[in-house]
Design a protein around this motif. Structure first.
Motif, PDB file in Angstrom:
ATOM      1  N   LEU A 196       0.846  -1.193   0.000  1.00 61.01           N
ATOM      2  CA  LEU A 196       0.000   0.000   0.000  1.00 61.01           C
ATOM      3  C   LEU A 196       0.878   1.238   0.000  1.00 61.01           C
ATOM      4  O   LEU A 196       1.775   1.373   0.836  1.00 61.01           O
ATOM      5  CB  LEU A 196      -0.915   0.018   1.226  1.00 61.01           C
ATOM      6  N   ALA A 197       0.648   2.152  -0.936  1.00 59.79           N
ATOM      7  CA  ALA A 197       1.431   3.384  -1.032  1.00 59.79           C
ATOM      8  C   ALA A 197       0.488   4.567  -1.161  1.00 59.79           C
ATOM      9  O   ALA A 197      -0.638   4.437  -1.663  1.00 59.79           O
ATOM     10  CB  ALA A 197       2.376   3.316  -2.230  1.00 59.79           C
ATOM     11  N   GLY A 198       0.945   5.724  -0.714  1.00 64.95           N
ATOM     12  CA  GLY A 198       0.126   6.928  -0.817  1.00 64.95           C
ATOM     13  C   GLY A 198       0.567   7.978   0.178  1.00 64.95           C
ATOM     14  O   GLY A 198       1.466   7.749   0.996  1.00 64.95           O
ATOM     15  N   LYS A 230      -4.515   4.954   4.621  1.00 64.58           N
ATOM     16  CA  LYS A 230      -3.851   3.684   4.283  1.00 64.58           C
ATOM     17  C   LYS A 230      -3.972   2.661   5.403  1.00 64.58           C
ATOM     18  O   LYS A 230      -4.251   1.482   5.159  1.00 64.58           O
ATOM     19  CB  LYS A 230      -2.357   3.918   3.993  1.00 64.58           C
ATOM     20  N   THR A 231      -3.740   3.088   6.642  1.00 67.30           N
ATOM     21  CA  THR A 231      -3.738   2.138   7.755  1.00 67.30           C
ATOM     22  C   THR A 231      -5.130   1.525   7.963  1.00 67.30           C
ATOM     23  O   THR A 231      -5.268   0.305   8.133  1.00 67.30           O
ATOM     24  CB  THR A 231      -3.259   2.830   9.037  1.00 67.30           C
ATOM     25  N   VAL A 242      -0.102  -7.953   3.481  1.00 69.61           N
ATOM     26  CA  VAL A 242      -0.467  -6.567   3.161  1.00 69.61           C
ATOM     27  C   VAL A 242       0.481  -5.651   3.921  1.00 69.61           C
ATOM     28  O   VAL A 242       0.469  -5.623   5.154  1.00 69.61           O
ATOM     29  CB  VAL A 242      -1.929  -6.267   3.547  1.00 69.61           C
ATOM     30  N   VAL A 243       1.311  -4.906   3.190  1.00 67.18           N
ATOM     31  CA  VAL A 243       2.337  -4.057   3.798  1.00 67.18           C
ATOM     32  C   VAL A 243       1.849  -2.618   3.845  1.00 67.18           C
ATOM     33  O   VAL A 243       1.592  -1.997   2.800  1.00 67.18           O
ATOM     34  CB  VAL A 243       3.661  -4.143   3.016  1.00 67.18           C
ATOM     35  N   ASP A 244       1.725  -2.071   5.057  1.00 66.12           N
ATOM     36  CA  ASP A 244       1.324  -0.678   5.262  1.00 66.12           C
ATOM     37  C   ASP A 244       2.575   0.180   5.332  1.00 66.12           C
ATOM     38  O   ASP A 244       3.396   0.012   6.242  1.00 66.12           O
ATOM     39  CB  ASP A 244       0.505  -0.550   6.552  1.00 66.12           C
ATOM     40  N   THR A 245       2.762   1.086   4.389  1.00 66.13           N
ATOM     41  CA  THR A 245       3.970   1.909   4.340  1.00 66.13           C
ATOM     42  C   THR A 245       3.696   3.319   4.841  1.00 66.13           C
ATOM     43  O   THR A 245       2.543   3.731   4.985  1.00 66.13           O
ATOM     44  CB  THR A 245       4.518   1.991   2.909  1.00 66.13           C
ATOM     45  N   ALA A 246       4.781   4.063   5.065  1.00 64.81           N
ATOM     46  CA  ALA A 246       4.667   5.435   5.554  1.00 64.81           C
ATOM     47  C   ALA A 246       4.257   6.375   4.430  1.00 64.81           C
ATOM     48  O   ALA A 246       4.496   6.110   3.246  1.00 64.81           O
ATOM     49  CB  ALA A 246       5.995   5.889   6.146  1.00 64.81           C
ATOM     50  N   LEU A 260      -1.170  -8.519   8.151  1.00 63.97           N
ATOM     51  CA  LEU A 260      -0.902  -7.088   8.009  1.00 63.97           C
ATOM     52  C   LEU A 260       0.488  -6.787   8.567  1.00 63.97           C
ATOM     53  O   LEU A 260       0.847  -7.269   9.637  1.00 63.97           O
ATOM     54  CB  LEU A 260      -1.955  -6.256   8.749  1.00 63.97           C
ATOM     55  N   VAL A 261       1.250  -5.975   7.842  1.00 60.76           N
ATOM     56  CA  VAL A 261       2.624  -5.662   8.231  1.00 60.76           C
ATOM     57  C   VAL A 261       2.746  -4.173   8.543  1.00 60.76           C
ATOM     58  O   VAL A 261       2.432  -3.329   7.690  1.00 60.76           O
ATOM     59  CB  VAL A 261       3.619  -6.044   7.116  1.00 60.76           C
ATOM     60  N   ALA A 262       3.189  -3.856   9.763  1.00 63.31           N
ATOM     61  CA  ALA A 262       3.346  -2.462  10.201  1.00 63.31           C
ATOM     62  C   ALA A 262       4.713  -1.952   9.771  1.00 63.31           C
ATOM     63  O   ALA A 262       5.685  -2.018  10.516  1.00 63.31           O
ATOM     64  CB  ALA A 262       3.166  -2.368  11.707  1.00 63.31           C
ATOM     65  N   ALA A 263       4.788  -1.414   8.536  1.00 63.92           N
ATOM     66  CA  ALA A 263       6.041  -0.871   8.019  1.00 63.92           C
ATOM     67  C   ALA A 263       6.045   0.651   8.013  1.00 63.92           C
ATOM     68  O   ALA A 263       6.976   1.261   7.499  1.00 63.92           O
ATOM     69  CB  ALA A 263       6.301  -1.403   6.613  1.00 63.92           C
TER      70      ALA A 263
END
Length: 524
Positions: A105-107, A113-114, A190-194, A133-136
């Motif tokens: 996930l990007a944005g 996103k989260t 599912v990778v949650d990015t900054a 879910l991955v807290a990145a």
């Protein structure tokens, strides 16, 4: 979100209806109005030009000029071109041949996103997958904790080895998450990015590093549908800096114009895959371009309404309820169950808005609020089981007790009982006329019992026209025919006599409805 665009397009098409043929001047005027409507909705200018040019070209072609109803054909052309700029067809996720499938996930920051990670995880779980879910996102304060909370609500496990708040390496977290998923048999990651408040080099570099570390099968660009023309510029920057395979629209329940979001698929060449329409975890679904186009043009979205109903109602429950309706055994307890199931489907106004033709009743739909349903639920819940089974035992003292328990007036209790009695009567008539389960043979018998007398002594009109109308009314009454159905003698579409939906929900009537509610405390 697209109410303004819908209203403008509806005015354009209203001016076309009823014309036997369209001249070049008519087509030019229509194209000009469509262009203004799209620009006012914040649709990107290049997309507007492409759209209007395609509509004008097809409107002058043989498919319209040789049509028996050119105006309807133009509406069809507009609908098809609108579907095209929304992506053409429904896009689906590509799953890896060898699990786990990785979704990045990007944005920008603030696009949701989260929360979307939790919604996507819940949706994947409902599809039979086991997501992780991955807290990145280790930069934004409390982002890791937020994902853990959202994951717990969604019933999805969260991989969060670092506390975040500026501590930890997001690239390493994403890389380690793949090993964790393989060891614990998760088939989707599912990778949650900054994110950042705006596009910058650091944001792009970190997102690209995570992409290179995990080689995602899908990169979903999360886009806030309320940010206007910046949506197109931001999408272009992410497409160039990181790349993405699909778009997720969030905050579609907002009141912004939202047209820029409609431009993203056309500008970037990437499909809109999912849409988020609220804060609840269930307010998320696959994006269907043809359904969105239909709703924008005021033609409803019956397929989505049916899908939501299938989620809320069990098949066995629906069949049992149909049998009760046919056998005249439908009680207030059953009515309460139906109301609670409808509440699970979402806001009542949104559900009614999915019905074809309801675009012409936006003002009434805006007045239909969920607390009207909640009031009905409160009244029924204030009754005893015996009273719900047989409302006839509700005498004055019992009604006063129910009114006190639900915080309403006795008048409102009476109105609910009157409406329920009318609804049950209508269900019985429909069951007899349509052959619902449990009603086999009832329709003909009922018709025979209620058939008007013929011959000498019959109460018939002397005027032939009045006599024909009386016979038709008797026939509709005995068979349970819908008086608004095609061929009933009323004009097509929604009749002028359609009751005020909001008023009916509140018990304030409409044609033939109960009287308006009196001052609070009246009837006690």
């Amino acid at each position: 979100m697209f109410d303004t665009l819908s209203s403008r397009l509806d005015k354009v098409f209203t001016s076309l209806r009823g014309r036997g043929r369209l001249t070049d001047a008519d087509i030019d005027a229509t194209a000009r109005e469509i262009r203004v409507a799209l620009l006012e909705a914040d649709v990107a200018l290049p997309v507007v030009r492409t759209f209007v040019a395609a509509v004008k070209e097809r409107a002058r072609g043989s498919e319209v000029s040789t049509s028996l109803n050119p105006a309807q054909q133009v509406i069809k052309v507009v609908n098809e071109e609108l579907v095209a700029i929304l992506g053409g067809g429904t896009a689906t996720l590509r799953f890896a041949k060898t699990p786990p499938t990785v979704i990045l996930l990007a944005g920008l920051q603030g696009t949701g996103k989260t929360t979307l990670a939790g919604k996507l995880g819940r949706w994947l779980k409902a599809q039979g997958h086991s997501p992780l879910l991955v807290a990145a996102d280790l930069q934004r304060p409390n982002a890791v904790n937020q994902l853990q909370v959202v994951g717990a609500r969604a019933g999805v496990e969260v991989y969060a080895p670092e506390p975040g708040n500026g501590i930890g390496d997001p690239v390493q977290v994403a890389r380690d998450a793949l090993g964790h998923a393989r060891r614990h048999v998760f088939d989707v990651v599912v990778v949650d990015t900054a994110g950042r408040l705006g596009v910058d080099d650091e944001l792009m570099r970190q997102a690209a590093d995570i992409r290179d570390a995990v080689s995602p099968d899908e990169i979903l660009f999360v886009l806030d549908a309320m940010i206007g023309q910046d949506a197109v510029a931001t999408a272009g920057a992410f497409a160039e800096g990181v790349g993405f395979t699909g778009v997720v629209l969030t905050k579609l329940d907002g009141d912004a114009r939202g047209g820029a979001a409609l431009s993203v698929a056309q500008v970037t060449g990437r499909p809109i895959m999912f849409a988020s329409t609220g804060e609840a975890l269930d307010d998320f679904d696959v994006f269907h371009p043809e359904r969105m186009a239909s709703r924008i043009l005021g033609m409803g979205d019956v397929l989505t309404l049916i899908e939501q109903a299938e989620k809320a109602f069990e098949v066995e429950q629906a069949e049992a309820m149909a049998a009760k309706m046919a056998a005249s055994e439908f009680t207030l307890e059953d009515f309460l169950d139906q109301m609670l199931a409808v509440r699970k489907m979402g806001p009542i106004g949104n559900l009614l808005g999915m019905l074809p033709g309801m675009g012409q009743m936006k003002e009434q739909l805006a007045q239909v609020v969920d607390r009207d349903v909640d009031r009905v639920v409160a009244i029924i819940r204030s009754m005893t089981p015996a009273e719900r089974q047989d409302p006839r035992i509700l005498q004055a003292s019992r009604k006063a007790r129910v009114a006190r328990g639900s915080g309403v007036t006795v008048t409102e209790v009476n109105q609910l009982l009157d409406r329920f009695a009318e609804a049950r009567k209508m269900m019985r008539q429909m069951a007899g006329g349509m052959g619902l389960p449990g009603a086999m043979g009832r329709g003909k018998a009922a018709s025979a019992r209620k058939a008007p007398k013929k011959g000498k002594g019959a109460n018939r009109k002397g005027n032939p026209a009045a006599r024909a109308a009386q016979a038709k009314a008797q026939s509709q009454k005995s068979t349970g025919q819908d008086p608004f159905a095609p061929g009933s003698g009323l004009p097509g579409g929604l009749p002028d006599g359609m009751p005020d939906l909001a008023a009916l929900m509140r018990g304030q009537g409409g044609p033939g409805g109960p009287p308006a509610r009196g001052p609070r405390g009246g009837g006690r």
